[in-house]
Design a protein around this motif. Structure first.
Motif, PDB file in Angstrom:
ATOM      1  N   SER A  30       0.852  -1.191   0.000  1.00 51.89           N
ATOM      2  CA  SER A  30       0.000   0.000   0.000  1.00 51.89           C
ATOM      3  C   SER A  30       0.884   1.237   0.000  1.00 51.89           C
ATOM      4  CB  SER A  30      -0.895   0.027   1.247  1.00 51.89           C
ATOM      5  OG  SER A  30      -1.706  -1.108   1.310  1.00 51.89           O
ATOM      6  N   ARG A  32       0.778   5.870   0.180  1.00 55.46           N
ATOM      7  CA  ARG A  32       0.027   7.113   0.379  1.00 55.46           C
ATOM      8  C   ARG A  32       0.934   8.287   0.050  1.00 55.46           C
ATOM      9  NH1 ARG A  32      -0.568   7.529   6.976  1.00 55.46           N
ATOM     10  NH2 ARG A  32       1.603   8.096   7.360  1.00 55.46           N
ATOM     11  N   GLY A  36      -1.095  12.742   5.966  1.00 53.80           N
ATOM     12  CA  GLY A  36      -2.539  12.651   6.121  1.00 53.80           C
ATOM     13  C   GLY A  36      -3.239  11.954   4.981  1.00 53.80           C
ATOM     14  N   GLY A  37      -2.489  11.498   3.998  1.00 56.25           N
ATOM     15  CA  GLY A  37      -3.099  10.853   2.834  1.00 56.25           C
ATOM     16  C   GLY A  37      -3.718   9.511   3.177  1.00 56.25           C
ATOM     17  N   GLU A  38      -4.664   9.089   2.359  1.00 59.26           N
ATOM     18  CA  GLU A  38      -5.297   7.789   2.556  1.00 59.26           C
ATOM     19  C   GLU A  38      -4.443   6.695   1.933  1.00 59.26           C
ATOM     20  OE1 GLU A  38      -9.412   7.227   1.863  1.00 59.26           O
ATOM     21  OE2 GLU A  38      -9.865   9.345   2.219  1.00 59.26           O
ATOM     22  N   TRP A  39      -4.408   5.543   2.596  1.00 63.71           N
ATOM     23  CA  TRP A  39      -3.681   4.397   2.069  1.00 63.71           C
ATOM     24  C   TRP A  39      -4.422   3.825   0.872  1.00 63.71           C
ATOM     25  CZ3 TRP A  39       1.123   3.496   3.287  1.00 63.71           C
ATOM     26  CH2 TRP A  39       1.611   3.908   4.532  1.00 63.71           C
ATOM     27  N   VAL A  40      -3.679   3.527  -0.173  1.00 65.84           N
ATOM     28  CA  VAL A  40      -4.225   2.899  -1.367  1.00 65.84           C
ATOM     29  C   VAL A  40      -3.493   1.570  -1.548  1.00 65.84           C
ATOM     30  CG1 VAL A  40      -4.483   3.067  -3.871  1.00 65.84           C
ATOM     31  CG2 VAL A  40      -4.719   5.121  -2.447  1.00 65.84           C
ATOM     32  N   THR A  41      -4.239   0.479  -1.565  1.00 63.81           N
ATOM     33  CA  THR A  41      -3.632  -0.830  -1.798  1.00 63.81           C
ATOM     34  C   THR A  41      -3.314  -0.951  -3.285  1.00 63.81           C
ATOM     35  OG1 THR A  41      -4.865  -1.801   0.033  1.00 63.81           O
ATOM     36  CG2 THR A  41      -3.937  -3.327  -1.587  1.00 63.81           C
ATOM     37  N   THR A 104       5.759   0.021   7.922  1.00 59.46           N
ATOM     38  CA  THR A 104       5.488   1.296   7.264  1.00 59.46           C
ATOM     39  C   THR A 104       6.779   2.108   7.255  1.00 59.46           C
ATOM     40  OG1 THR A 104       3.229   1.235   8.113  1.00 59.46           O
ATOM     41  CG2 THR A 104       4.034   3.356   7.326  1.00 59.46           C
TER      42      THR A 104
END
Length: 130
Positions: A30, A32, A36-41, A104
């Protein structure tokens, strides 16, 4: 492969309890952009006989953080079943203490990040490799 505007990631797993690569561990990647970004798989794969995962998806431009999710519970369950069939001495564990491991880390465009996982039934360690 990294470019001037993207980073790239690779990994492998060594099962330190047996001193061998961990085969068949599912891995999800994943990414981002920004804290503050959203996680993208982006996708995933599984480790080969050498414990390596050579076909992780490319990171999109603008990626600042990456997460590798390792599904370790299934690996240890299969290992325990194989030991039972071989009449091997029982390991003290009653399953995976860490059923999954999430790593991470921050990335910089143009860099390659090799992140090995050293794994055993009761602990793990990671580092930035080369």
């Amino acid at each position: 492969m990294s470019t001037a505007t993207t980073a790239s990631v690779s990994t492998h797993i060594l099962d330190t309890s047996i001193g061998r690569p961990a085969e068949g561990v599912a891995i999800s990647l994943s990414a981002r952009s920004g804290q503050g970004g959203e996680w993208v798989t982006l996708g995933g794969s599984a480790t080969d006989a050498d414990g390596r995962c050579k076909d992780l998806p490319a990171l999109p431009e603008g990626t600042t953080h990456v997460r590798l999710d390792f599904e370790t519970e299934t690996y240890f369950d299969k290992k325990k079943q194989a030991e039972a069939q071989q009449d091997a001495p029982r390991v003290r564990d009653s399953g995976a203490f860490f059923p999954e491991v999430a790593i991470t880390f921050a990335v910089t465009p143009g860099e390659h990040y090799h992140v090995p996982l050293l794994l055993n039934p009761f602990g793990y360690s990671v580092y930035r490799g080369s």
